[in-house]
Design an enzyme around this catalytic site. Structure first.
Site, PDB file in Angstrom:
ATOM      1  N   GLY A  32       0.896  -1.103  -0.107  1.00 57.12           N
ATOM      2  CA  GLY A  32       0.129  -0.054  -0.138  1.00 57.12           C
ATOM      3  C   GLY A  32       0.750   1.265   0.122  1.00 57.12           C
ATOM      4  N   SER A  33       0.061   2.037   0.126  1.00 55.85           N
ATOM      5  CA  SER A  33       1.097   3.697   0.034  1.00 55.85           C
ATOM      6  C   SER A  33       1.974   3.593   1.275  1.00 55.85           C
ATOM      7  CB  SER A  33       0.120   4.843   0.032  1.00 55.85           C
ATOM      8  OG  SER A  33      -0.822   4.654   1.370  1.00 55.85           O
TER       9      SER A  33
ATOM     10  N   GLU B 217       3.926   1.633   2.261  1.00 57.31           N
ATOM     11  CA  GLU B 217       5.145   0.583   2.360  1.00 57.31           C
ATOM     12  C   GLU B 217       5.873   0.920   0.986  1.00 57.31           C
ATOM     13  OE1 GLU B 217       2.323  -0.288   4.749  1.00 57.31           O
ATOM     14  OE2 GLU B 217       1.626  -0.552   2.540  1.00 57.31           O
TER      15      GLU B 217
ATOM     16  N   HIS C  31       0.543  -4.076   4.809  1.00 58.62           N
ATOM     17  CA  HIS C  31      -0.270  -2.596   4.470  1.00 58.62           C
ATOM     18  C   HIS C  31      -0.753  -2.205   5.723  1.00 58.62           C
ATOM     19  CE1 HIS C  31      -1.498   1.161   3.170  1.00 58.62           C
ATOM     20  NE2 HIS C  31      -2.607   0.806   2.821  1.00 58.62           N
TER      21      HIS C  31
ATOM     22  N   GLY D 159      -5.358 -24.869  12.130  1.00 60.82           N
ATOM     23  CA  GLY D 159      -6.954 -25.313  11.710  1.00 60.82           C
ATOM     24  C   GLY D 159      -7.523 -24.136  10.889  1.00 60.82           C
TER      25      GLY D 159
ATOM     26  N   HIS E 185      -8.274 -30.765  20.748  1.00 55.46           N
ATOM     27  CA  HIS E 185      -9.336 -30.142  19.680  1.00 55.46           C
ATOM     28  C   HIS E 185     -10.877 -30.541  20.215  1.00 55.46           C
ATOM     29  CE1 HIS E 185     -10.867 -29.257  15.397  1.00 55.46           C
ATOM     30  NE2 HIS E 185     -11.415 -28.464  16.225  1.00 55.46           N
TER      31      HIS E 185
ATOM     32  N   GLU F 209      -3.635 -10.402   1.724  1.00 56.56           N
ATOM     33  CA  GLU F 209      -2.794 -10.585   2.923  1.00 56.56           C
ATOM     34  C   GLU F 209      -2.823 -11.884   3.490  1.00 56.56           C
ATOM     35  OE1 GLU F 209      -3.440  -6.217   2.393  1.00 56.56           O
ATOM     36  OE2 GLU F 209      -4.691  -7.914   2.397  1.00 56.56           O
TER      37      GLU F 209
END
Length: 527
Positions: free
Chosen positions: A25-26, A28, A70, A400, A280, A47
């Site tokens: 993004g801007s 970065e 970002h 998971g 689990h 992402e």
């Protein structure tokens, strides 16, 4: 005067962190400007996919992987995938752009308010430099924290810091080296060897860290030397022992009472390279069967500290396995006959049984194939049919969290191009990371994506039965056409309905890029 960016690039290059997985993004752009020619930027369209690719890459290379996110929005998008990286103990170095320093307090657009707090408690280290002069040191700390803890770290950097001139003394970070050593001392080894040697009926439980640390051969040698029955710890994300070895009893169930029942009759449970335990399903009961003691050997101090029972030795499992093999008398000898898989189950109608699909994989793929698996409802069928003997052959989402399979396969193939990679992914799971297909096509990554389409969230239906809630909505996903989706992302794809056609497709490996095979399968349960 050197800039923070120049020192940062030089430090990353010296550390071998020249592959960047990101979606910029801007905020970065100032960090990414002027990257040396040795750097490679791997673009992901979401992402979650970015982190999934980095996770797969880090797991096959054994070293840290660099991620560029970002601000707050991009970091938030990554957090689902980050849970898998945390429990796989993948040393990801997450960097994120922050607004200019003067705008953070104003909460300007794209300001990440209290950035270090955002990623806690997932990451092992989270920070933002106190000033521009501290950027190089903060970046080095983030890298070393990820390596030392074997857990993702996070660093948010205001984007005006990158162009700031810093004192030449900041260049000292370029020469830094941090190493980790956890060799047990002689007395600790003596105690452990004595306890294992005195046990009447010991059992060995191995976790994914055995594979991640390259200790599979040592584990096999130890188990064979002492003739120890072996279980894989519950919820494995890696395979620490060949799954058709005659000493392997299977994967422990993921419930407290179920684990205790499976280990009944053993007086010593030696857990190596695993937490105690990753439960689990809620199955109450005693942690251990009557008369059993547990000793855990792990280099993960957090896992040792939080265990509810037993003793723990925080140490590298490798020297421990070697000591047990070298210092205890051999209890068995002779060749070990691996157990052949059973005939695969079949299904009536147009859909194939998952066991037929996995038998086709087993028969057609090279023995050293890496399988990235995200098809939870077919776990039982998978272990009944596969024959995995090479280290680094099996990867599963460690927490998971869905969306791991497709991107992790891309990252694994990029991290080690010398071994073939097959992603075995359910139709429900595939949608969480579907944009990874674009990255695979764009970078011509030779991955086989095998999509098992049954039109349901199969694991949810199974859980509905366990929990007595079989009639909940949202478990059906009919009508998805992954060949059309793949074509839109630039991946050649085909749909198969016949077993012979599937086998013919699998016999031809991808070469100049990825391919996707969609196969309709009969719904099954994880067991």
């Amino acid at each position: 005067m050197p800039t923070a960016r120049r020192i940062a690039h030089a430090f990353l290059e010296r550390q071998g962190l020249t592959t960047i997985f990101g979606n910029p993004g801007s905020n970065e752009l100032p960090f990414l400007a002027g990257l040396p020619e040795s750097f490679r930027y791997v673009l992901g369209l979401h992402e979650g996919v970015v982190v999934g690719m980095a996770d797969g890459y880090a797991q096959v290379t054994g070293g840290p992987a660099l991620v560029n996110l970002h601000a707050a929005a991009g970091s938030g998008n990554a957090m689902g995938a980050l849970t898998n990286a945390v429990y796989a103990r993948s040393p990801l170095v997450l960097t994120a752009g922050q607004q200019v320093r003067s705008a953070v307090g104003l909460e300007a657009m794209l300001a990440n308010v209290d950035a270090p707090q955002l990623m806690r408690p997932l990451v092992g280290h989270s920070a933002e430099p106190a000033c521009a002069a501290d950027v190089p040191r903060s970046l080095a700390q983030a890298v070393f924290e990820a390596e030392l803890q074997r857990r993702p770290s996070y660093l948010s950097v205001p984007y005006d810091d990158w162009d700031a001139d810093v004192d030449p003394g900041a260049c000292e970070v370029l020469e830094r080296r941090v190493r980790r050593g956890l060799t047990p001392d002689a007395a600790q080894l003596d105690d452990l060897v004595r306890e294992v040697g005195a046990a009447r009926n010991p059992v060995l439980v191995l976790g994914g860290d055995i594979d991640a640390a390259g200790h599979v051969d040592r584990a096999v040698a130890c188990a064979e030397h002492l003739d120890l029955p072996v279980w894989v710890a519950p919820s494995p994300h890696r395979l620490p022992f060949p799954n058709r070895h005659p000493l392997l009893r299977g994967v422990l169930p993921a419930g407290i009472g179920s684990v205790s029942s499976a280990l009944a009759g053993h007086d010593l449970v030696l857990v190596v390279g695993a937490p105690v335990f990753r439960y689990h399903q809620h199955v109450p009961g005693p942690y251990l069967p009557d008369g059993a003691r547990l000793i855990q050997v792990t280099d993960d101090a957090g896992a040792a500290a939080r265990a509810p029972m037993g003793e723990a030795l925080v140490a590298d499992p490798g020297p421990v396995l070697a000591a047990l093999t070298d210092r205890l008398p051999q209890r068995a000898s002779g060749p070990r006959e691996f157990t052949p898989p059973p005939e695969p189950a079949t299904a009536s109608g147009a859909a194939l049984h998952p066991e037929e699909v996995f038998a086709a994989l087993r028969d057609t793929q090279p023995p050293d194939t890496r399988y990235v698996v995200e098809s939870t409802s077919t776990n039982g069928a998978w272990w009944r049919q596969m024959d995995l003997r090479h280290p680094g052959s099996y990867f599963f989402p460690a927490s998971g969290g869905l969306g791991f399979g497709l991107p992790a396969a891309v990252g694994a193939a990029m991290g080690d191009p010398d071994r073939p990679v097959v992603a075995v992914v359910g139709d429900g799971s595939a949608n969480y990371g579907i944009t990874a297909l674009w990255s695979a096509a764009h970078y011509r990554v030779p991955v086989t994506f095998l999509i098992l389409r049954n039109g349901t969230y199969g694991a949810l239906r199974w859980f509905g039965t366990l929990l007595g809630t079989p009639d909940v909505p949202g478990t059906e996903i009919p009508g998805l056409d992954f060949t059309a989706l793949a074509a839109g992302y630039g991946v050649p794809a085909t749909a198969v309905t016949e077993l012979a056609e599937l086998r013919d497709q699998l016999k031809t490996p991808p070469t100049d890029g990825p391919r996707l095979i969609q196969v309709d399968t009969h719904p099954t349960s994880p067991e």
